[in-house]
Write an enzyme that holds these catalytic residues in place. Structure first.
Site, PDB file in Angstrom:
ATOM      1  N   ARG A  97     -33.535 -27.222 -10.863  1.00 24.16           N
ATOM      2  CA  ARG A  97     -33.437 -28.667 -10.623  1.00 24.16           C
ATOM      3  C   ARG A  97     -32.055 -29.137 -11.040  1.00 24.16           C
ATOM      4  O   ARG A  97     -31.603 -28.829 -12.142  1.00 24.16           O
ATOM      5  CB  ARG A  97     -34.418 -29.432 -11.518  1.00 24.16           C
ATOM      6  CG  ARG A  97     -35.812 -29.410 -11.129  1.00 24.16           C
ATOM      7  CD  ARG A  97     -36.622 -30.523 -11.741  1.00 24.16           C
ATOM      8  NE  ARG A  97     -36.395 -30.819 -13.149  1.00 24.16           N
ATOM      9  CZ  ARG A  97     -37.009 -31.782 -13.813  1.00 24.16           C
ATOM     10  NH1 ARG A  97     -37.875 -32.558 -13.192  1.00 24.16           N
ATOM     11  NH2 ARG A  97     -36.779 -31.995 -15.084  1.00 24.16           N
ATOM     12  N   ASP A 108     -35.956 -23.269 -21.382  1.00 25.24           N
ATOM     13  CA  ASP A 108     -35.128 -23.245 -22.604  1.00 25.24           C
ATOM     14  C   ASP A 108     -35.948 -22.801 -23.811  1.00 25.24           C
ATOM     15  O   ASP A 108     -35.481 -22.013 -24.632  1.00 25.24           O
ATOM     16  CB  ASP A 108     -34.533 -24.631 -22.883  1.00 25.24           C
ATOM     17  CG  ASP A 108     -33.400 -24.971 -21.922  1.00 25.24           C
ATOM     18  OD1 ASP A 108     -33.069 -24.126 -21.074  1.00 25.24           O
ATOM     19  OD2 ASP A 108     -32.862 -26.091 -22.022  1.00 25.24           O
ATOM     20  N   ASP A 151     -38.310 -28.524 -22.246  1.00 21.59           N
ATOM     21  CA  ASP A 151     -37.837 -27.674 -21.155  1.00 21.59           C
ATOM     22  C   ASP A 151     -38.425 -26.274 -21.343  1.00 21.59           C
ATOM     23  O   ASP A 151     -38.052 -25.542 -22.263  1.00 21.59           O
ATOM     24  CB  ASP A 151     -36.305 -27.634 -21.163  1.00 21.59           C
ATOM     25  CG  ASP A 151     -35.765 -26.889 -19.952  1.00 21.59           C
ATOM     26  OD1 ASP A 151     -36.181 -25.727 -19.718  1.00 21.59           O
ATOM     27  OD2 ASP A 151     -34.935 -27.458 -19.234  1.00 21.59           O
TER      28      ASP A 151
HETATM   29  C1  PRP Z   1     -38.380 -26.372 -14.440  1.00 23.24           C
HETATM   30  C2  PRP Z   1     -39.774 -25.800 -14.339  1.00 23.24           C
HETATM   31  C3  PRP Z   1     -40.108 -26.027 -12.887  1.00 23.24           C
HETATM   32  C4  PRP Z   1     -39.382 -27.297 -12.575  1.00 23.24           C
HETATM   33  C5  PRP Z   1     -40.366 -28.416 -12.492  1.00 23.24           C
HETATM   34  O1  PRP Z   1     -37.447 -25.470 -13.957  1.00 23.24           O
HETATM   35  O2  PRP Z   1     -39.871 -24.466 -14.737  1.00 23.24           O
HETATM   36  O3  PRP Z   1     -39.682 -24.972 -12.038  1.00 23.24           O
HETATM   37  O4  PRP Z   1     -38.466 -27.529 -13.643  1.00 23.24           O
HETATM   38  O5  PRP Z   1     -39.735 -29.592 -12.175  1.00 23.24           O
HETATM   39  P1  PRP Z   1     -40.006 -30.384 -10.813  1.00 23.24           P
HETATM   40  O6  PRP Z   1     -41.487 -30.406 -10.627  1.00 23.24           O
HETATM   41  O7  PRP Z   1     -39.441 -31.747 -11.102  1.00 23.24           O
HETATM   42  O8  PRP Z   1     -39.282 -29.709  -9.701  1.00 23.24           O
HETATM   43  P2  PRP Z   1     -35.868 -25.717 -13.982  1.00 23.24           P
HETATM   44  O9  PRP Z   1     -35.393 -26.202 -12.633  1.00 23.24           O
HETATM   45  O10 PRP Z   1     -35.493 -26.563 -15.149  1.00 23.24           O
HETATM   46  O11 PRP Z   1     -35.317 -24.261 -14.128  1.00 23.24           O
HETATM   47  P3  PRP Z   1     -35.525 -23.219 -15.319  1.00 23.24           P
HETATM   48  O12 PRP Z   1     -36.941 -22.714 -15.231  1.00 23.24           O
HETATM   49  O13 PRP Z   1     -34.518 -22.167 -15.016  1.00 23.24           O
HETATM   50  O14 PRP Z   1     -35.240 -23.933 -16.626  1.00 23.24           O
HETATM   51  N1  URA Z   2     -39.198 -28.869 -16.390  1.00 28.07           N
HETATM   52  C1  URA Z   2     -39.518 -28.568 -17.663  1.00 28.07           C
HETATM   53  O1  URA Z   2     -39.292 -27.425 -18.110  1.00 28.07           O
HETATM   54  N2  URA Z   2     -40.087 -29.505 -18.412  1.00 28.07           N
HETATM   55  C2  URA Z   2     -40.345 -30.737 -17.957  1.00 28.07           C
HETATM   56  O2  URA Z   2     -40.889 -31.563 -18.708  1.00 28.07           O
HETATM   57  C3  URA Z   2     -40.004 -31.039 -16.630  1.00 28.07           C
HETATM   58  C4  URA Z   2     -39.441 -30.079 -15.866  1.00 28.07           C
END
Ligand code: PRP
Ligand code: URA
Length: 207
Positions: A103, A202, A199
């Site tokens: 995202r 993270d 997150d």
């Molecule tokens: C996070 C999570 C989802 C997404 C959800 O991933 O693991 O994939 O956000 O958010 P949304 O419903 O608003 O699309 P992120 O894009 O932060 O990547 P990451 O898993 O690498 O941290």
């Molecule tokens: N992705 C995450 O990891 N946490 C949130 O709360 C939203 C999106």
């Protein structure tokens, strides 16, 4: 809501509360997420079809069952990786695809950076795995891609869901089965789930 299952099992809810706790460090976070994934997958696969087979025991032949379709697990990178191995322990014969989505912080639009899927998805049960369903943008992008690639039977396993994300998925996929451990209150102004767990990627990887 149709085809939306909240997994209220006490062990899931106990572990989810520990995941939400800001004091939970990555090592413990990984362990807890894995335990929850194992419990959630029982519920998420409960309706898989079986076909009848016969099996020869050392004593006689009897009727048995076999899964009708192959299973494909598709974790959304990165956070979905935290649920993959524990699920593979339970379904070791599953094949695995990967979808990398990130995202963008300012727009909350998810962009693909990796796609690799097994062939012949159309004859498989596909389980899309992502711990967080926030705006629903990532889930819908992943689902659209799976459909484009021929998947016909898809279900979504998401640990924590926001009402906004569920609504977005429902708009595009009115009957898709969704399995979640919690429907939280809302998103904050920057697209994080409240109360949520922060997150997920993270916290999982200590980034
Ligand atoms: C996070 C999570 C989802 C997404 C959800 O991933 O693991 O994939 O956000 O958010 P949304 O419903 O608003 O699309 P992120 O894009 O932060 O990547 P990451 O898993 O690498 O941290
Ligand atoms: N992705 C995450 O990891 N946490 C949130 O709360 C939203 C999106």
């Amino acid at each position: 809501m149709k085809n939306l299952t909240v997994i209220a099992h006490p062990l899931v809810q106990h572990n989810l509360t520990r995941l939400r706790d800001q004091r939970t460090q990555p090592q413990e976070f990984r362990r807890l997420l894995g335990e929850i994934a194992s419990l959630m997958i029982y519920e998420a696969t409960r309706s898989f079809s079986l076909k009848k087979v016969s099996v020869r025991t050392p004593l006689e032949t009897t009727a048995g069952s076999k899964l009708e379709r192959e299973i494909v697990l598709v974790p959304v990178l990165r956070a979905g990786l935290g649920m993959l191995n524990p699920i593979l322990e339970i379904i070791p014969h599953a094949r695995v695809g990967f979808i990398g989505l990130k995202r963008e912080e300012s727009t909350l639009i998810a962009h693909f950076y990796h796609k690799s899927l097994p062939k012949e998805l159309g004859r498989c049960e596909v389980i899309l795995i992502d711990p967080m369903l926030a705006t629903g943008g990532s889930a819908v992008a992943a689902l659209d891609f799976l459909k484009e690639q021929g998947a016909k039977r898809i279900r979504l396993v998401s640990l924590v869901s926001a009402p906004e994300g569920i609504a977005r998925v429902r708009k595009s996929y009115p009957v898709l089965p969704i399995f979640t451990a919690a429907i939280d209150r809302q998103l904050n102004k920057v697209g994080y789930i409240l109360p949520g767990l922060g997150d997920a990627g993270d916290r999982l990887f200590g980034t």
